[in-house]
Motif scaffolding. Sequence first.
Motif, short mmCIF file in Angstrom:
data_model
loop_
_atom_site.label_atom_id
_atom_site.label_comp_id
_atom_site.label_asym_id
_atom_site.label_seq_id
_atom_site.Cartn_x
_atom_site.Cartn_y
_atom_site.Cartn_z
N ALA A 211 0.83 -1.21 0.00
CA ALA A 211 0.00 0.00 0.00
C ALA A 211 0.86 1.26 0.00
O ALA A 211 0.55 2.24 -0.68
N ILE A 212 1.96 1.24 0.75
CA ILE A 212 2.88 2.38 0.75
C ILE A 212 3.43 2.62 -0.65
O ILE A 212 3.46 3.74 -1.16
N HIS A 213 3.88 1.55 -1.28
CA HIS A 213 4.52 1.67 -2.59
C HIS A 213 3.51 1.93 -3.71
O HIS A 213 3.92 2.38 -4.80
N ASN A 214 2.24 1.67 -3.46
CA ASN A 214 1.20 1.93 -4.46
C ASN A 214 0.62 3.34 -4.37
O ASN A 214 -0.19 3.73 -5.22
N VAL A 215 1.01 4.10 -3.35
CA VAL A 215 0.48 5.46 -3.21
C VAL A 215 0.87 6.31 -4.42
O VAL A 215 2.03 6.28 -4.88
N ASP A 216 -0.09 7.04 -4.95
CA ASP A 216 0.20 8.04 -5.98
C ASP A 216 0.77 9.26 -5.27
O ASP A 216 0.04 10.14 -4.82
N TYR A 217 2.09 9.30 -5.15
CA TYR A 217 2.70 10.32 -4.29
C TYR A 217 2.51 11.72 -4.84
O TYR A 217 2.49 12.69 -4.08
N GLU A 218 2.38 11.86 -6.14
CA GLU A 218 2.12 13.19 -6.68
C GLU A 218 0.71 13.66 -6.34
O GLU A 218 0.49 14.82 -6.01
N ALA A 219 -0.25 12.73 -6.38
CA ALA A 219 -1.64 13.09 -6.10
C ALA A 219 -1.84 13.53 -4.66
O ALA A 219 -2.74 14.34 -4.37
N VAL A 220 -1.01 13.02 -3.72
CA VAL A 220 -1.15 13.39 -2.31
C VAL A 220 -0.21 14.53 -1.92
O VAL A 220 -0.08 14.85 -0.75
N GLY A 221 0.44 15.13 -2.91
CA GLY A 221 1.25 16.32 -2.64
C GLY A 221 2.68 16.05 -2.24
O GLY A 221 3.33 16.93 -1.67
N LEU A 222 3.22 14.88 -2.56
CA LEU A 222 4.59 14.54 -2.17
C LEU A 222 5.55 14.50 -3.37
O LEU A 222 6.60 13.87 -3.31
N GLU A 223 5.19 15.20 -4.43
CA GLU A 223 6.01 15.13 -5.64
C GLU A 223 7.42 15.72 -5.44
O GLU A 223 8.36 15.36 -6.14
N GLU A 224 7.57 16.60 -4.45
CA GLU A 224 8.89 17.20 -4.18
C GLU A 224 9.53 16.58 -2.93
O GLU A 224 10.46 17.16 -2.36
N PHE A 225 9.09 15.40 -2.54
CA PHE A 225 9.50 14.81 -1.27
C PHE A 225 10.83 14.06 -1.36
O PHE A 225 11.38 13.65 -0.35
N GLY A 226 11.34 13.86 -2.56
CA GLY A 226 12.60 13.14 -2.68
C GLY A 226 13.14 13.22 -4.09
O GLY A 226 12.52 13.81 -4.99
N ARG A 227 14.32 12.61 -4.31
CA ARG A 227 14.97 12.58 -5.62
C ARG A 227 15.15 11.12 -6.03
O ARG A 227 16.17 10.50 -5.73
N PRO A 228 14.16 10.55 -6.69
CA PRO A 228 14.23 9.11 -6.98
C PRO A 228 15.35 8.73 -7.95
O PRO A 228 15.92 7.63 -7.83
N ASP A 229 15.68 9.59 -8.90
CA ASP A 229 16.77 9.28 -9.82
C ASP A 229 18.08 9.21 -9.05
O ASP A 229 18.46 10.13 -8.32
N GLY A 230 18.80 8.10 -9.21
CA GLY A 230 20.07 7.93 -8.52
C GLY A 230 19.95 7.55 -7.06
O GLY A 230 20.96 7.49 -6.35
N PHE A 231 18.73 7.29 -6.59
CA PHE A 231 18.51 7.02 -5.17
C PHE A 231 19.33 5.82 -4.69
O PHE A 231 19.99 5.88 -3.64
N THR A 232 19.30 4.73 -5.44
CA THR A 232 19.94 3.50 -4.97
C THR A 232 21.45 3.64 -4.95
O THR A 232 22.11 3.15 -4.02
N GLN A 233 22.01 4.30 -5.94
CA GLN A 233 23.45 4.57 -5.93
C GLN A 233 23.83 5.41 -4.72
O GLN A 233 24.85 5.15 -4.07
N ARG A 234 23.02 6.41 -4.42
CA ARG A 234 23.33 7.26 -3.26
C ARG A 234 23.27 6.45 -1.96
O ARG A 234 24.01 6.74 -1.01
N GLN A 235 22.39 5.46 -1.89
CA GLN A 235 22.33 4.60 -0.71
C GLN A 235 23.65 3.88 -0.50
O GLN A 235 24.20 3.86 0.62
#
Length: 371
Positions: A144-168
């Motif tokens: 359910a967490i991963h299925n959330v439409d994060y843009e629809a709930v206002g979280l579109e600026e909540f992170g930087r998904p590109d390159g996320f795993t490399q940064r980890q």
Amino acid sequence: MSEEQTDYFDRLVDLDALEAFLADHLGPADDFGVDRHPGGHSNETLFVTWDDKDLVIRRPPPGETADTAHDVIREYTVIDALQDTEVPVPTTVVATEDHDIIGSDFYVMEKLDGIVIREGEPDQIETPADRTQLGAEMVDTLGAIHNVDYEAVGLEEFGRPDGFTQRQVDRWEQQYEWAFEVTTDAREIPEVHELTEWLQANVPEEYPHTLVHGDYKLDNVMFGPAGGRDGSPNERAGDAREQPPEIVAVLDWEMSTIGDPFTDLGWLLSYWPDEDDATTKVGTAGDAEYLLQDGYHTRSELVERYEDATGYTFANDRFYRALAYYKLGGIGEMFFRRHLEGNADDDRYPLMEERVPELARQALRIIAGED
């Protein structure tokens, strides 16, 4: 409370200022009280009585600068955004960045009743069917967490998904390097260097972009009491009994972001042993042998259910499971440095001398397909 505990409590909250703040937002109360929850994680948790309302306040530890690990406003933002989604979260009340009230940012939410599973199987889990339901709840809620439409709930600026795993990978390599400045004098861990090289060479370039919890495991969710989410009683086989395991809230969102959902799944799996594992220890300490009892899912069953719930394929499982152990080892190595420097008073920290190499060996077994 001891004098030391009283002094610390006074650093956490100005009772008069807090009472005035809550009165402004909730109306006045005849019954007002505040207690500190002693088992908090990176942030402090305070329980507040406000007449017939039971509330929770989350704030950083005193003296800490609000960074990723202590950013309670970030935590409030995501919980507030999820109020009308399928993800179970507490009801938010108010947040403020006004340090004149209790000396830090903080937020208020409604208190929920339930159990958090920290050590061993609770009495609420009575049957193999309950154990199966517990695993299903864990996976379905993560889905359910991963299925959330994060843009629809206002979280579109909540992170930087590109390159996320490399940064980890980069971040945790840096954490090891910091810890090794001190800990290599006690012992070296060549397995960590081998693991780092493999992870750096195998970072997935493509993955879904979703809301990520960042620390999703059993003790960061709350299972409901007898009534379940809607408070309705439950009866099975004609006898009133506790509700089968049902998650009523996902807690501790301070590490959440928009990123790679498989890092969450790998993290959950690192806390979930299988029969053929070399050890049933999970995390940086402790034993989860109870999760091997009849009814609990195997890791492969958890993955299958997750894929059904999300439509994603967990194709790089060796990478994500090894990354989870790498992160756990990094946490443990930082604990060990603090122990060696005399900056900690925790019985777990000296255990990391042996535990971190063990975690690295577990990760290498995963990479080799042996675990």
